[in-house]
Scaffold this motif. Structure first.
Motif, PDB file in Angstrom:
ATOM      1  N   ALA A  38       0.833  -1.201   0.000  1.00  0.00           N
ATOM      2  CA  ALA A  38       0.000   0.000   0.000  1.00  0.00           C
ATOM      3  C   ALA A  38       0.866   1.249   0.000  1.00  0.00           C
ATOM      4  O   ALA A  38       0.570   2.221  -0.711  1.00  0.00           O
ATOM      5  CB  ALA A  38      -0.931  -0.009   1.212  1.00  0.00           C
ATOM      6  N   ALA A  39       1.940   1.260   0.765  1.00  0.00           N
ATOM      7  CA  ALA A  39       2.824   2.425   0.817  1.00  0.00           C
ATOM      8  C   ALA A  39       3.509   2.612  -0.530  1.00  0.00           C
ATOM      9  O   ALA A  39       3.646   3.739  -1.025  1.00  0.00           O
ATOM     10  CB  ALA A  39       3.855   2.261   1.927  1.00  0.00           C
ATOM     11  N   TYR A  40       3.963   1.532  -1.143  1.00  0.00           N
ATOM     12  CA  TYR A  40       4.624   1.603  -2.451  1.00  0.00           C
ATOM     13  C   TYR A  40       3.668   2.104  -3.515  1.00  0.00           C
ATOM     14  O   TYR A  40       4.021   2.946  -4.335  1.00  0.00           O
ATOM     15  CB  TYR A  40       5.174   0.236  -2.827  1.00  0.00           C
ATOM     16  N   ASN A  41       2.434   1.614  -3.507  1.00  0.00           N
ATOM     17  CA  ASN A  41       1.456   1.992  -4.511  1.00  0.00           C
ATOM     18  C   ASN A  41       0.952   3.421  -4.362  1.00  0.00           C
ATOM     19  O   ASN A  41       0.421   3.997  -5.301  1.00  0.00           O
ATOM     20  CB  ASN A  41       0.265   1.028  -4.509  1.00  0.00           C
ATOM     21  N   SER A  42       1.100   3.991  -3.179  1.00  0.00           N
ATOM     22  CA  SER A  42       0.621   5.356  -2.967  1.00  0.00           C
ATOM     23  C   SER A  42       1.608   6.405  -3.464  1.00  0.00           C
ATOM     24  O   SER A  42       1.298   7.580  -3.506  1.00  0.00           O
ATOM     25  CB  SER A  42       0.312   5.595  -1.497  1.00  0.00           C
ATOM     26  N   LYS A  43       2.789   5.977  -3.859  1.00  0.00           N
ATOM     27  CA  LYS A  43       3.809   6.921  -4.344  1.00  0.00           C
ATOM     28  C   LYS A  43       3.591   7.278  -5.782  1.00  0.00           C
ATOM     29  O   LYS A  43       3.101   6.679  -6.599  1.00  0.00           O
ATOM     30  CB  LYS A  43       5.198   6.341  -4.170  1.00  0.00           C
TER      31      LYS A  43
END
Length: 56
Positions: A51-56
């Protein structure tokens, strides 16, 4: 059938009533609780990282 247990927190979100019970961990010692928390952290780190990676 609604399960009942040792309710430690109760609240509502909209029309939904939520009850948090501690039956699973109430009789655990400190080492058991640490193992449970470690397992939860290991299970959660993958989805949180994605989720953190995809929010970038």
């Amino acid at each position: 059938m609604v399960a009942t247990g040792n309710v430690v927190k109760e609240f509502k979100i909209g029309n939904t009533r939520i009850k948090i019970c501690d039956d699973y961990c109430r009789d655990k010692n400190k080492a058991d609780v640490e193992a449970i928390l470690k397992r939860i952290a290991v299970d959660a780190i993958g989805p949180l990282s994605v989720a953190a990676y995809n929010s970038k």
